[in-house]
Design a protein around this motif. Structure first.
Motif, mmCIF file in Angstrom:
data_model
loop_
_atom_site.group_PDB
_atom_site.id
_atom_site.type_symbol
_atom_site.label_atom_id
_atom_site.label_comp_id
_atom_site.label_asym_id
_atom_site.label_seq_id
_atom_site.Cartn_x
_atom_site.Cartn_y
_atom_site.Cartn_z
ATOM 1 N N LEU A 56 92.024 18.653 103.928
ATOM 2 C CA LEU A 56 91.499 20.220 104.232
ATOM 3 C C LEU A 56 92.476 20.488 105.946
ATOM 4 C CD1 LEU A 56 87.814 20.040 105.824
ATOM 5 C CD2 LEU A 56 88.843 21.453 104.246
ATOM 6 N N ASN A 74 88.609 25.569 103.827
ATOM 7 C CA ASN A 74 89.254 24.067 102.323
ATOM 8 C C ASN A 74 88.889 24.912 101.163
ATOM 9 O OD1 ASN A 74 86.394 23.786 102.720
ATOM 10 N ND2 ASN A 74 85.758 23.774 104.704
ATOM 11 N N PHE A 76 86.287 24.575 99.537
ATOM 12 C CA PHE A 76 85.677 24.786 99.058
ATOM 13 C C PHE A 76 85.096 26.620 99.974
ATOM 14 C CE2 PHE A 76 83.270 21.401 97.157
ATOM 15 C CZ PHE A 76 84.091 20.384 97.616
ATOM 16 N N ILE A 106 76.153 25.271 101.137
ATOM 17 C CA ILE A 106 77.857 25.377 102.001
ATOM 18 C C ILE A 106 77.327 26.676 103.166
ATOM 19 C CG2 ILE A 106 80.272 25.955 102.269
ATOM 20 C CD1 ILE A 106 80.453 24.528 99.424
ATOM 21 N N TYR A 129 88.756 17.454 94.946
ATOM 22 C CA TYR A 129 87.218 17.308 95.167
ATOM 23 C C TYR A 129 86.423 15.983 95.211
ATOM 24 C CZ TYR A 129 87.912 22.509 94.640
ATOM 25 O OH TYR A 129 87.981 23.570 94.566
ATOM 26 N N GLN A 146 78.989 16.061 101.879
ATOM 27 C CA GLN A 146 80.529 16.548 101.405
ATOM 28 C C GLN A 146 80.480 17.819 101.522
ATOM 29 O OE1 GLN A 146 81.865 16.531 97.560
ATOM 30 N NE2 GLN A 146 84.111 16.809 98.065
ATOM 31 N N LEU A 147 79.038 18.597 101.038
ATOM 32 C CA LEU A 147 79.480 20.111 101.065
ATOM 33 C C LEU A 147 78.826 20.836 102.424
ATOM 34 C CD1 LEU A 147 77.203 20.921 98.304
ATOM 35 C CD2 LEU A 147 79.746 21.209 98.713
ATOM 36 N N GLN A 149 79.236 19.089 105.600
ATOM 37 C CA GLN A 149 81.260 19.339 106.681
ATOM 38 C C GLN A 149 81.543 20.306 105.961
ATOM 39 O OE1 GLN A 149 82.166 15.265 105.212
ATOM 40 N NE2 GLN A 149 81.098 14.072 106.068
ATOM 41 N N ALA A 150 81.431 20.977 104.854
ATOM 42 C CA ALA A 150 82.942 21.752 104.281
ATOM 43 C C ALA A 150 82.185 22.882 104.741
ATOM 44 C CB ALA A 150 82.769 21.683 102.824
#
Length: 761
Positions: A56, A74, A76, A106, A129, A146-147, A149-150
């Motif tokens: 990122l 980022n 995503f 997300i 990814y 992970q999602l 956090q994105a």
């Protein structure tokens, strides 16, 4: 599809190595460019970046793309000035709704307006990814943090930009529906108006992000229309079979009908003379079923011409190393060996023999189930183009990460020279965990100076699958004087491909240890050698073994004279400690298991009086981190015609992301399980698959589908799991138990059509 197969475990090791490489390498690999607008920059970032589950930190990640006014927040998320938010779904969409659910996860943390969200499919780049596979109902649990956090990270950058512009404390800014508001000053701004400034903000430390609690979700848990639904129902090109490239040619690949056979020769001149055929040649392959087996490739101007030429192929096969496997022989041999328990048990707890000697009652039973094929609606296909030292592919796969090194091996190039675009997948069920068809396309593309689409026929799919292995179980149980389960003995007869360990998908599932608690327990296995390739099949291991185990549990409960539901509750393994959601190193919970059993019994009206010829059956399982109980209410007439009155499924899979998608998965898995239990069976004789199309493999047709499948969810703060598999395994034993309740006939063998049963419309 859980990591209960050896193939999946090997994939996990591979993915772990890739993730380690991402976290320890300062730049992602530029030669694996994603191919979407602006993401060439993303994949080729030049400076060390903060790892937030993905790269990122480099300024290139937050720069305006060359062809639009969209800002890359980022890997995503991109935000356009008109407030359109593009979210990339990293994992394959195989009909399980993951492309929608990933976007919802997300968007919720981002506090985005879902009406302004556009979902796109990301290309394959594990160095950006991380894991991009779909299998074992693990897509959501692996990507969950992970999602989130994105989304939270991008929101933090937007808030930081607004705070800077408004000269206020970021903590005083609230976000909702893609708008930031500072109540004290009355200021507000859309995400789109702030995107350019936000993209220049420092990337937040993941540890500093405050992720939402379940009570704070605004989007998660609601019902959504699938983001691709309008395109699917209008026939727009989404699938691998739809791929078109300039100058493309078409191929088919014919392998030996007996696994392991090799090409001696074929009528090459006759085939090349066929209308529309451009070339034909033999491929030696690598000799690995998961890569490229020997065969004959036909290259043509169109798919029809390739198929027509295939029908005229005359191949002289070398069968010296080919399979001679026979399912009828396996079945007969297993019955003879069933009562000969192995000298070396795999599990041996307590004193089983003493328990049997002192038991109030003992029960013995033999169960078996057949090989099964995946046969998804979209046959295997891949488009490959060998150009400029790069192998570029368009693949409908469940495990692109696993395919990358195999394709590189087949092509004889570094993995960095493999570029893979993922398409929507027309069904997987575990079949597309293996990338043999992609490897075949790569091998063919090396000899073709053009993009080439490899298209399998339906018969190719049936004849060259990685089948669910058959299984044979000899059970013996002991009931103590108080009616409890005191001893469990199981002789499991299965298959081995190498003579050392179980074939892929043929291992005894570990999940059964949670549902069968006996103070005296003994398990052992016998393995038959097998050349036919096997693999993960929807809910690997659990899909058939739960049928055998939960059906036998019903036999034991009847022998005990106790209520079946209470018998199941008492057999739940309570030696596993109850852990708080944040400490869930083990996902199984005795309480969650008990809760789904109780709710299922309550919703089904357990104990109610039914008319003669009707029955209610119930079973449960812990599968793929999901706690699930299922009940079937039915009637059976004198001709063994079954009328399904109701199917009920209760699940605890953690928080539900998309309620509509989850209900659809629960209903779909239950219907698939009913279809499998009623009619699906693969016969093998002399190494050849006997069923070659749907006419011989009666998948449930719409008129026979149950009218009522009720799904209930017990939601919690536990980590979420996927929905593709958990609602499959317990259906067959619930069905069999209901048939016994209605008729007094015990179902110990699948499919039911072999026992004379059929479904009423």
């Amino acid at each position: 599809m859980a990591d209960t197969t050896s193939n999946f475990a090997q994939s996990d090791a591979y993915l772990s190595a890739l993730i380690h490489e991402v976290r320890s390498t300062p730049t992602a690999n530029a030669s694996l460019a994603i191919g979407r607008r602006g993401f060439f920059k993303l994949a080729g970032a030049g400076a060390a970046g903060l790892v937030l589950g993905f790269y990122l930190g480099d300024p290139a990640f937050a720069a305006e793309t060359a062809d639009s006014k969209e800002q890359v927040m980022n890997a995503f998320i991109r935000i356009a000035s008109d407030n359109t938010i593009t979210i990339y779904s990293k994992c394959p969409e195989i009909g399980q709704g993951i492309k929608t659910s990933f976007g919802v996860i997300i968007a919720d943390e981002l506090d985005a307006d879902w009406n302004h969200v556009v979902m796109e499919q990301a290309d394959i780049n594990p160095k950006v990814y991380g894991s991009q596979g779909a299998g074992g109902s693990t897509s959501i649990p692996r990507a969950w943090d992970q999602l989130r956090q994105a989304g939270a990270g991008a929101k933090a950058m937007l808030i930081a930009a607004a705070a800077q512009q408004w000269a206020v404390d970021p903590s005083q800014i609230t976000a909702q529906d893609s708008v930031l508001t500072h109540a004290a000053s009355g200021r507000s701004a859309t995400y789109g108006s702030l995107a350019a400034a936000a993209a220049k903000m420092p990337v937040p430390d993941p540890k500093s992000l405050k992720l939402k609690t379940r009570a704070e979700y605004r989007l998660i848990g609601k019902a959504y229309r699938g983001v691709d639904d309008p395109k699917v129902v209008t026939g727009q090109p989404l699938f691998g079979i739809d791929v078109q490239r300039p100058g493309m040619v078409y191929a088919n690949f014919t392998k030996c009908p007996a696994a392991g056979g090799k090409v001696r020769s074929f009528n090459v001149d006759e085939i090349k003379a066929q209308r529309g055929v451009l070339d034909a040649f033999a491929v030696d392959g690598t000799g690995m079923a998961v890569e490229v087996m020997p065969g004959v490739a036909v290259i043509a101007k169109d798919t029809w011409s390739a198929f027509q030429a295939k029908d005229k192929l005359k191949v002289d096969w070398d069968l010296s190393e080919a399979s001679t496997d026979s399912t009828s022989q396996f079945s007969a041999q297993a019955k003879k060996l069933a009562n000969s328990f192995p000298e070396k048990p795999d599990d041996n707890v307590g004193d089983v023999d003493k328990s049997f000697a002192n038991a109030n009652k003992t029960v013995e039973a033999y169960y078996e189930y057949p090989f099964a094929a995946h046969v998804p609606l979209e046959p295997m296909n891949t488009t490959a183009h060998w150009h400029d030292g790069v192998m570029e592919l368009w693949v409908p796969t469940q495990q692109p990460d696993r395919g990358l090194p195999l394709i590189a091996k087949v092509a004889g190039i570094p993995q960095e020279k493999v570029v893979m675009h993922q398409t929507r997948v027309g069904g997987g069920f575990g079949r597309r965990l293996v990338n043999d068809y992609a490897c075949e396309a790569a091998a063919i593309a090396l000899k073709v100076n053009a993009p080439v689409k490899l298209q399998w026929t339906r018969e190719d799919d049936f004849g060259h699958d990685f089948y669910r292995p058959a299984g044979y179980h000899q059970f013996k149980g002991a009931i103590a004087k108080d009616g409890s389960l005191d001893a469990w003995q199981e002789h499991f007869i299965t298959f081995t491909a190498d003579g050392k360990k179980e074939a892929s998908g043929a291992n005894l599932t570990d999940n059964l240890r949670y549902s069968i608690k006996a103070p005296n327990l003994r398990r052992g296995k016998t393995m038959f050698p097998l050349k036919i390739p096997t693999g993960a099949w929807r809910a690997p291991g659990d899909n058939a073994q739960v049928f055998a185990a939960q059906s036998f549990m019903h036999e034991l409960s009847l022998a005990s004279g106790r209520d079946h539901v209470q018998f199941l509750l008492d057999a739940v393994n309570r030696d596993v400690p109850e852990l708080a959601p944040k400490d869930q190193s083990v996902n199984f919970s005795p309480k969650r298991a008990s809760d789904v059993i109780r709710m299922c019994a309550e919703k089904a009206g357990w104990g109610k009086t039914l008319p003669k010829g009707s029955g209610l059956g119930l079973a449960w399982c812990y599968s793929h981190a999901g706690h699930v109980a299922q009940a079937v209410e039915l009637s059976v007439d004198a001709n063994k015609q079954i009328k399904i009155d109701r199917i009920l499924v209760v699940l605890d899979v953690g928080p539900i992301i998309d309620m509509a998608g989850s209900e659809a998965q629960a209903q779909g898995a239950s219907t698939d399980a009913l279809s499998t239990a009623m009619g699906l069976k693969i016969n093998i004789e002399n190494g050849r698959i006997q069923e070659q199309n749907y006419n011989a493999y009666p998948i449930l047709r719409l008129p026979f589908a149950p009218m009522t499948i009720d799904a209930y969810f017990i939601q919690s703060d536990n980590p979420p799991t996927g929905m593709g598999e958990p609602a499959f395994p317990a259906l067959a034993p619930a069905l069999g138990n209901a048939i016994f309740a209605a008729t007094g006939e015990r179902v110990r063998r699948l499919p039911l059509r072999d026992l004379g049963y059929s479904l009423a419309i």
